[in-house]
Design a protein around this motif. Structure first.
Motif, short mmCIF file in Angstrom:
data_model
loop_
_atom_site.label_atom_id
_atom_site.label_comp_id
_atom_site.label_asym_id
_atom_site.label_seq_id
_atom_site.Cartn_x
_atom_site.Cartn_y
_atom_site.Cartn_z
N PHE A 140 0.84 -1.20 0.00
CA PHE A 140 0.00 0.00 0.00
C PHE A 140 0.88 1.25 0.00
O PHE A 140 0.65 2.19 -0.76
N TRP A 141 1.88 1.25 0.85
CA TRP A 141 2.80 2.39 0.91
C TRP A 141 3.46 2.64 -0.45
O TRP A 141 3.54 3.77 -0.94
N ASP A 142 3.94 1.53 -1.05
CA ASP A 142 4.68 1.65 -2.31
C ASP A 142 3.84 2.25 -3.43
O ASP A 142 4.37 2.82 -4.37
N LYS A 143 2.51 2.08 -3.34
CA LYS A 143 1.66 2.55 -4.42
C LYS A 143 1.20 4.00 -4.24
O LYS A 143 0.52 4.54 -5.11
N LEU A 144 1.52 4.61 -3.13
CA LEU A 144 1.07 5.99 -2.93
C LEU A 144 1.79 6.91 -3.90
O LEU A 144 2.93 6.66 -4.28
N PRO A 145 1.13 8.00 -4.32
CA PRO A 145 1.77 8.91 -5.26
C PRO A 145 3.08 9.46 -4.67
O PRO A 145 3.20 9.59 -3.45
#
Lengths: 459, 309, 326
Positions: free
Chosen positions: A450-455
């Protein structure tokens, strides 16, 4: 509620006022490495001058204020302060009060649309995030006037990534474990100082028919406090900060340890905690059906709302230690609240002078003490606050914070907001609490994914 | 109606069996009615109790009260500006209701009484739009609402209705979105209704040289009174009950209508369920009263929308 | 003009229900329209239509566009292709729960709430004593806002420590021990059911009234004929009444599906749609109209909701179109 405790204030065993101030201010640094604080502290903040920041003179025009202090006691405090501001300047701020959680949910829209001139917010990453987006007005000129009333710890907490100052610290409060003295004395409990003691006390309370830990996580954020303290105590400040800013990974085995440790505590929580608000959980402590409650000092305001006479019976202790190398840090969450000036208020051009005067008004100890008197959970940040008027509980809170070598704000203030919301970290933690025995590797991976996909955002 | 016709043909045996099944049906419906009424009755009961009373009782709320009083109501009324919330609701609901009925009756009139090439398309645009979940459009709508029009001289009326140069956080903004959304539904209902009206009247009027507006105002609108009354009852309830738009499109706590304001206050209420109950009952009163008084219109309003489809 | 006075007109029908007027559409142009009238008519339709197109369909299109960006509302818009959708369908842990909760919502409405509403309508259609009282009681929840429904049911569902009625009753009656009292709203495997009961409470009455009106419009002679042929009540309903109710049935289906997709308020009131109460609508709100401000990502979820919503909308439109043609 304060009056009943005043005699205790002057009794022996208290640290001197100066000592309290100095240490308290050191402690309150948000995400700041201590040596820097000490160095800065000794040079600039050691000599609080008498009311260097008093606001006077007539103001004309308007001022709008976005107020998230929606709980009855806090709202009363802000109203008192506004009345005092009006008495001093002739200007009555137009106040827009919004429920605390709703205010936070809508902060992006609020600041990006038509915010009020001045609004209450949080220091640290959460302030810098919005400053970076151009949604706050820098107030370096005002800070130059009032900085003598703050130590470096507080000063650092309001500096943005662009080195401009964006807020005035108005209060702070530590997260500790609260209990009722009468319950501990009747049952013969002693304050636990180690993790083992804490678990033993929990087991004892359970056999005594008490809920060991009051807990209400319906709003999602209370669980974050427990994650913070466990991570700080088990893995240390540096790791925690790294995790919050993305330098460390959620898949790290150190995080696994946190969840495994936490799992031992969950059986001791209030039944139905996920359906309870923190206020309802607080109620169980007041009613003596629960033995302990881990929350911010602001909970005393709720205690007073439920039962004024119970406030004098409340005491607290810092989270027990694990007997590892990080014990010495005595780290804990002690969030600093600030008052800021928005950037997109439609009236800001006309109101800026008034807005700054209002912020300046909040920078004095006298003003902050009004808030403190409304809710003893708000510890003043200004150096010229009359700390002899702080009650025993607050004195103790100041001591604990000043004794801490490392201070963090709170999970949802130390990390990016899109990571800490209802369908992100709040949900992840609830998910863990529901099934603590789940495959933690997969669980931690879902957080990291989830973190990795944040803008991209570099704050 | 059919029952009376058939009754004479029944045998005594059948009648006895029917009576038995009728008793069974009554029992079934009564039990169900109690279950349905329970949550509201309980809320009413809670609102009259004292929190201390509940806490002191080992059975908690599952207990008989030592006293009942209206204290919670006076507390809620005195602690929070309920009158203001009701007023906000009225300021949004009434104009939105009138505008919706006015606009949708015009559109329905134009598309049902005159043949256009695009009649059906227009109707479909309105009807389909009305069925969209509001969350689909909230993100851009929020942005649109925040565009400033203060410098546009073209819309001077708007600038008088807004105190921040936008329609965000303004009653006018909420009225606009309600009117727009509800116009979809009402146009559909009214156009169906108007199709059932006699065409001869309109044609006769036109022969006499009456203009379009005269026909709309003098012939169609009076004939549509029952439908308009029914829709008004429905619209009142729907707009009054809106939570989503009020939550998303207002930032000012004191501008929110009552349903959203209740959520705004919930943080302070929640330790005391008796106060939550009192506030809920107070918020429910207007729609329940309207429903009980105008039940006939209410039901016919819903049926209008569905009778033809 | 005097002929046009309202009092000269025939009285308006009090209800259209049952008046199944199949007025044949005459594709005839009114040559009597003056130029001014044409302009007036154009504005009567054109202005509302323009506003509707911009506010509803225009915003829908913008949502679709935003779904392919990672806009945060402040920084410049950057297109990211299908990234948001890939993330939704693969790694985002709350998407599939939200979608399955919407589906569950739909299933409960289709297989429980809607049939229950129909059953009540059939029961109340029998002209018994007390019908209007029953009808009033069953319908009252419908006039309450869903937000209020949330508050009212929280009084029932709160945990023991929150003084909820159900748990207090269960514990007081000795049915469960305090430690085992169910957490109706907090337990992520049962809270969706608890919320669905509250939602059904409102939906049943809604369907009941819709259906009851339809039943009243059924030609009585049909039932008489069926009775003479020896059909019992059940047979009459399923073989005679139900088929002629086809138009109403479509409405009921559409209402049921749309209400399931729109589900938002109760879950939002309970806990903002997390911990077992994820719904597509709350996911959109939490991601885009919140502190997170992931407008692009939120819009991608909105697009999913849009695409699903278009199915019942299309069914409905087909129906409308068919009835227009006939």
């Amino acid at each position: 509620m304060v009056d009943s405790q005043k005699p205790g204030l002057l009794s022996g065993g208290q640290v001197s006022r100066r000592e309290v101030l100095k240490k308290g201010l050191i402690g309150a640094a948000g995400l700041t490495v201590l040596p820097a604080v000490i160095a800065a502290c000794s040079s600039s903040a050691a000599t609080p001058t008498a009311a260097p920041t008093a606001v006077s003179g007539q103001l004309t025009g308007k001022l709008t204020l976005g107020n998230n202090h929606s709980d009855a006691s806090d709202l009363a405090g802000v109203k008192t302060i506004n009345a005092a501001f009006k008495a001093a300047t002739g200007l009555d701020p137009t106040m827009n009060t919004v429920d605390h959680n709703t205010f936070q949910d809508q902060i992006n829209n609020y600041l990006g649309a038509t915010p009020d001139d001045v609004f209450f917010w949080f220091s640290g990453y959460r302030m810098r995030f919005f400053a970076d987006k151009g949604l706050a007005t820098p107030i370096d000129d005002l800070w130059a006037k009032v900085s003598a009333n703050y130590t470096a710890g507080f000063a650092n907490s309001v500096v943005g990534n662009d080195k401009h100052v964006y807020g005035i610290p108005v209060d702070y409060y530590p997260w500790c474990i609260f209990y009722r003295k009468s319950v501990f004395s009747t049952k013969g409990y002693t304050v636990p100082t180690t993790w083992t003691d804490l678990l033993a006390l929990c087991a004892k309370m359970q056999t005594d028919g008490l809920t060991p830990f009051a807990f209400g996580d319906k709003d999602g954020w209370p669980a974050m406090g427990t994650f913070d303290i466990l991570n700080l105590r088990l893995n240390g400040y540096d790791f925690h900060v790294g995790l919050m800013t993305g330098a460390q990974k959620w898949t790290d085995p150190k995080v696994t340890t946190v969840f495994q440790t936490w799992a031992k505590l969950i059986p001791y929580y209030t039944t139905g905690y996920a359906g309870l608000t923190w206020q309802q959980a607080c109620d169980t402590l007041v009613r003596k059906t629960a033995g302990m409650y881990f929350l911010g000092l602001f909970m005393t305001g709720e205690v007073a709302t439920v039962d004024k006479t119970a406030v004098a019976d409340i005491d607290f202790f810092p989270w027990p230690f694990f007997g590892n190398t990080y014990d010495a840090e005595k780290a804990l969450d002690a969030p600093i609240d600030i008052v800021m000036i928005s950037a997109k208020s439609p009236n800001l051009a006309a109101d800026l002078v008034n807005a700054k005067a209002y912020c300046q008004f909040w920078s004095t100890g006298a003003t902050q003490m009004m808030m403190y008197q409304a809710n003893n959970g708000f510890i003043p940040t200004a150096s010229d606050a009359d700390t002899t008027k702080l009650d025993v509980l607050t004195q103790k809170a100041v001591q604990i914070v000043s004794g801490a070598q490392r201070i963090t704000q709170f999970l949802d203030r130390d990390t990016r907001p899109d990571f800490a919301g209802a369908n992100s970290m709040q949900s992840f933690l609830l998910n863990f609490l529901n099934t603590p025995t789940q495959d933690l590797t997969a669980f931690q991976k879902s957080i990291q994914d989830f973190w990795d996909k944040l803008p991209n955002y570099t704050g | 109606m059919s029952v009376t016709v058939m009754a004479g043909q029944r045998t005594t045996h059948n009648r006895a069996r029917r009576r038995l099944s009728r008793v069974g049906l009554h029992i079934f419906l009564s039990v169900l009615a109690f279950i349905f009424a329970w949550p509201l009755l309980y809320a009413l009961y809670m609102s009259l109790r004292r929190y201390g009373d509940i806490v002191a009782n080992p059975n908690g709320p599952f207990s008989l009260p030592s006293t009942l009083s209206l204290d919670n109501y006076t507390f809620v009324w005195n602690s929070y500006p309920f009158l203001g919330y009701y007023w906000n609701t009225a300021v949004i609901t009434i104009p939105a209701l009138i505008l919706t009925l006015w606009i949708s009756s015009m559109v329905a009139f134009a598309i049902s009484k005159y043949s256009w090439r695009f009649n059906l398309l227009v109707l479909m645009i309105f009807t389909a739009g009305n069925l969209l979940p509001p969350q689909v459009i909230i993100v851009p709508l929020f942005r649109l609402y925040n565009l400033t029009f203060a410098n546009l001289p073209a819309i001077p009326v708007l600038s008088q209705l807004s105190d921040n140069g936008r329609i965000y956080d303004q009653f006018i903004g909420l009225i606009l979105i309600h009117t727009t959304f509800q116009t979809g539904f009402c146009t559909f209902v009214l156009s169906n209704y108007m199709k059932t009206l006699s065409k001869e009247l309109v044609e006769a009027a036109m022969m006499d040289g009456a203009g379009v507006f005269t026909i709309y105002r003098r012939i169609i609108l009076p004939l549509c009174t029952p439908a308009l009354a029914a829709l008004a009852t429905l619209l009142f309830t729907w707009i009054y009950n809106d939570f989503f738009w009020a939550l998303m499109l207002f930032k000012s706590g004191d501008k929110r209508p009552i349903t959203a304001a209740l959520n705004n206050l919930s943080g302070q209420f929640f330790t005391d369920p008796t106060v939550v109950a009192a506030a809920s009952i107070m918020a429910a009163i207007p729609t329940v009263v309207v429903y009980l008084l105008l039940q006939r219109y209410f039901v016919s309003g819903l049926t209008l929308g569905s009778a033809k489809g | 003009m005097s002929k046009l006075e309202p009092q000269a007109l025939t009285p308006a029908p009090t209800t259209v229900v049952g008046a199944r007027v199949a007025s044949p559409r005459k594709r005839r142009r009114y040559s009597l329209l003056s130029g001014r009238d044409k302009i007036l008519l154009f504005f009567m339709v054109g202005v509302p239509l323009a506003i509707f197109l911009v506010l509803i369909w225009g915003m829908t299109l913008v949502s679709v566009g935003l779904a392919f960006t990672n806009w945060d509302g402040v920084q410049p818009i950057k297109f990211v292709g299908l990234d948001n959708f890939t993330q939704l369908f693969t790694t985002y842990p709350f998407f599939w729960p939200a979608l399955s909760h919407n589906v569950l919502w739909l299933l409960v409405f289709v297989f429980f709430a809607t049939p229950m509403g129909i059953l009540l309508a059939v029961c109340l259609d029998r002209q018994m004593r007390g019908t209007s009282i029953y009808q009033t009681i069953f319908f009252t929840p419908v006039v309450l806002s869903l937000a209020l429904v949330g508050f009212i049911w929280e009084l029932q569902y709160s945990p023991l420590a929150g003084n909820g009625f159900i748990d207090s009753a269960l514990v007081s009656l000795g049915i469960v021990s305090p430690a085992n009292a169910p957490d109706w709203l907090g337990n992520s495997s049962i809270n969706i059911w608890a919320v669905l009961i509250a939602a059904s409470w409102r939906h049943i009455g809604y369907i009941m009234v819709l259906y009851l009106a339809g039943l009243k419009s059924v030609d009585p002679s049909l039932r008489e004929a069926a009775a003479i042929d020896g059909a019992n009540e059940r047979q009459t309903f399923f073989h005679v009444v139900f088929p002629v109710m086809a138009p109403i049935n479509v409405v009921i289906v559409v209402v049921t599906v749309i209400e399931s997709l729109r589900a938002f308020d109760i879950a939002y009131i309970v806990n903002h749609g997390k911990n077992g109460l994820e719904l597509l609508s709350t996911l959109i709100t939490n991601n885009s109209i919140s502190e997170a401000s992931l407008l692009g990502f939120g819009s991608a979820i909105a697009v999913v909701l849009l695409v699903i919503s278009l199915v019942p909308i299309a069914i409905y439109l087909t129906r409308v179109m068919r009835s227009e043609e006939s």
